[in-house]
Write a protein that holds these residues in place. Structure first.
Motif, PDB file in Angstrom:
ATOM      1  N   VAL A   1      19.490  27.747  55.573  1.00  0.00           N
ATOM      2  CA  VAL A   1      19.123  27.507  56.968  1.00  0.00           C
ATOM      3  C   VAL A   1      20.290  27.842  57.896  1.00  0.00           C
ATOM      4  O   VAL A   1      20.110  28.505  58.925  1.00  0.00           O
ATOM      5  CB  VAL A   1      18.640  26.050  57.173  1.00  0.00           C
ATOM      6  CG1 VAL A   1      18.523  25.707  58.646  1.00  0.00           C
ATOM      7  CG2 VAL A   1      17.303  25.845  56.467  1.00  0.00           C
ATOM      8  N   ALA A   2      21.496  27.405  57.539  1.00  0.00           N
ATOM      9  CA  ALA A   2      22.666  27.701  58.377  1.00  0.00           C
ATOM     10  C   ALA A   2      22.868  29.215  58.477  1.00  0.00           C
ATOM     11  O   ALA A   2      23.084  29.744  59.574  1.00  0.00           O
ATOM     12  CB  ALA A   2      23.907  27.028  57.810  1.00  0.00           C
ATOM     13  N   PHE A   3      22.793  29.909  57.343  1.00  0.00           N
ATOM     14  CA  PHE A   3      22.945  31.371  57.361  1.00  0.00           C
ATOM     15  C   PHE A   3      21.862  32.007  58.220  1.00  0.00           C
ATOM     16  O   PHE A   3      22.146  32.898  59.030  1.00  0.00           O
ATOM     17  CB  PHE A   3      22.899  31.939  55.938  1.00  0.00           C
ATOM     18  CG  PHE A   3      22.880  33.435  55.917  1.00  0.00           C
ATOM     19  CD1 PHE A   3      24.049  34.162  56.124  1.00  0.00           C
ATOM     20  CD2 PHE A   3      21.687  34.128  55.730  1.00  0.00           C
ATOM     21  CE1 PHE A   3      24.027  35.547  56.133  1.00  0.00           C
ATOM     22  CE2 PHE A   3      21.661  35.518  55.740  1.00  0.00           C
ATOM     23  CZ  PHE A   3      22.835  36.239  55.944  1.00  0.00           C
ATOM     24  N   ALA A   4      20.624  31.574  58.051  1.00  0.00           N
ATOM     25  CA  ALA A   4      19.507  32.153  58.807  1.00  0.00           C
ATOM     26  C   ALA A   4      19.676  31.915  60.302  1.00  0.00           C
ATOM     27  O   ALA A   4      19.417  32.818  61.113  1.00  0.00           O
ATOM     28  CB  ALA A   4      18.183  31.567  58.319  1.00  0.00           C
ATOM     29  N   GLU A   5      20.103  30.717  60.684  1.00  0.00           N
ATOM     30  CA  GLU A   5      20.301  30.431  62.112  1.00  0.00           C
ATOM     31  C   GLU A   5      21.419  31.277  62.706  1.00  0.00           C
ATOM     32  O   GLU A   5      21.298  31.779  63.830  1.00  0.00           O
ATOM     33  CB  GLU A   5      20.582  28.942  62.323  1.00  0.00           C
ATOM     34  CG  GLU A   5      19.373  28.076  62.109  1.00  0.00           C
ATOM     35  CD  GLU A   5      19.643  26.595  62.248  1.00  0.00           C
ATOM     36  OE1 GLU A   5      18.663  25.845  62.371  1.00  0.00           O
ATOM     37  OE2 GLU A   5      20.816  26.164  62.232  1.00  0.00           O
ATOM     38  N   ILE A   6      22.497  31.449  61.953  1.00  0.00           N
ATOM     39  CA  ILE A   6      23.614  32.259  62.443  1.00  0.00           C
ATOM     40  C   ILE A   6      23.196  33.726  62.538  1.00  0.00           C
ATOM     41  O   ILE A   6      23.437  34.391  63.554  1.00  0.00           O
ATOM     42  CB  ILE A   6      24.848  32.081  61.542  1.00  0.00           C
ATOM     43  CG1 ILE A   6      25.391  30.648  61.681  1.00  0.00           C
ATOM     44  CG2 ILE A   6      25.934  33.105  61.885  1.00  0.00           C
ATOM     45  CD1 ILE A   6      26.403  30.256  60.610  1.00  0.00           C
ATOM     46  N   ALA A   7      22.574  34.247  61.492  1.00  0.00           N
ATOM     47  CA  ALA A   7      22.145  35.649  61.490  1.00  0.00           C
ATOM     48  C   ALA A   7      21.117  35.911  62.584  1.00  0.00           C
ATOM     49  O   ALA A   7      21.203  36.917  63.304  1.00  0.00           O
ATOM     50  CB  ALA A   7      21.575  36.019  60.120  1.00  0.00           C
ATOM     51  N   ALA A   8      20.142  35.018  62.724  1.00  0.00           N
ATOM     52  CA  ALA A   8      19.122  35.190  63.767  1.00  0.00           C
ATOM     53  C   ALA A   8      19.756  35.109  65.149  1.00  0.00           C
ATOM     54  O   ALA A   8      19.404  35.879  66.043  1.00  0.00           O
ATOM     55  CB  ALA A   8      18.027  34.141  63.621  1.00  0.00           C
ATOM     56  N   GLY A   9      20.676  34.176  65.324  1.00  0.00           N
ATOM     57  CA  GLY A   9      21.363  34.053  66.607  1.00  0.00           C
ATOM     58  C   GLY A   9      22.091  35.325  66.984  1.00  0.00           C
ATOM     59  O   GLY A   9      21.984  35.816  68.116  1.00  0.00           O
ATOM     60  N   LEU A  10      22.834  35.881  66.031  1.00  0.00           N
ATOM     61  CA  LEU A  10      23.552  37.134  66.299  1.00  0.00           C
ATOM     62  C   LEU A  10      22.581  38.284  66.555  1.00  0.00           C
ATOM     63  O   LEU A  10      22.795  39.093  67.459  1.00  0.00           O
ATOM     64  CB  LEU A  10      24.477  37.463  65.129  1.00  0.00           C
ATOM     65  CG  LEU A  10      25.683  36.542  64.958  1.00  0.00           C
ATOM     66  CD1 LEU A  10      26.425  36.851  63.663  1.00  0.00           C
ATOM     67  CD2 LEU A  10      26.605  36.633  66.164  1.00  0.00           C
ATOM     68  N   GLY A  11      21.501  38.348  65.767  1.00  0.00           N
ATOM     69  CA  GLY A  11      20.506  39.396  65.973  1.00  0.00           C
ATOM     70  C   GLY A  11      19.871  39.315  67.352  1.00  0.00           C
ATOM     71  O   GLY A  11      19.674  40.338  68.016  1.00  0.00           O
TER      72      GLY A  11
END
Length: 140
Positions: free
Chosen positions: A57-67
């Motif tokens: 979840v943390a990785f997904a939130e960070i990646a989605a945020g940057l995207g």
């Protein structure tokens, strides 16, 4: 590619940037820097989710945020974030409506979910780096 900036494309940009900053803050600042990944994993376990899910979840939130912020595959980032917010809403549904109440309510994650869906439907808006990607990738 249409480089014309319109009020609608600026509105989509504002929505995309806002959602990106929220997602990045939630993943990086809250889960990684504030609670730490181990602490977040412990919290996930305390509410009945597998602890390992916290890392995903943390990785997904960070990646989605940057995207979303950069406008790289922003529709995909928005759509991929929706299941995370549905999970958050389900965790808070028993706490009532108001998110500032004890344990947090469900209106914030539900509103966030709807805004992510709107972002995915509207598209990236102005100044999205993904518009320079080849073919169909530019539309994701």
């Amino acid at each position: 590619m249409n480089d014309q900036v319109t009020a609608a494309s600026l509105g989509a940009l504002i929505l995309r940037l806002t959602l990106g900053v929220l997602s990045l803050a939630h993943g990086l600042v809250l889960k990684v820097m504030t609670f730490g990944l181990a602490g977040t994993a412990g919290y996930f376990e305390s509410i009945g989710y597998p602890g390992g899910l916290a890392y995903l979840v943390a990785f997904a939130e960070i990646a989605a945020g940057l995207g979303l912020i950069l406008g790289l595959l922003p529709r995909l980032a928005a759509l991929a974030s929706i299941p995370l917010l549905i999970g958050a809403a389900l965790q808070h549904v028993g706490n009532g409506w108001v998110f500032s109440g004890t344990g947090g309510g469900w209106e914030f994650p539900v509103a966030w979910t709807v805004l992510l869906l709107a972002c995915a439907l509207i598209g990236p808006g102005a100044y999205a780096l993904g518009a320079r990607l080849p073919g169909k990738l530019a539309r994701l």
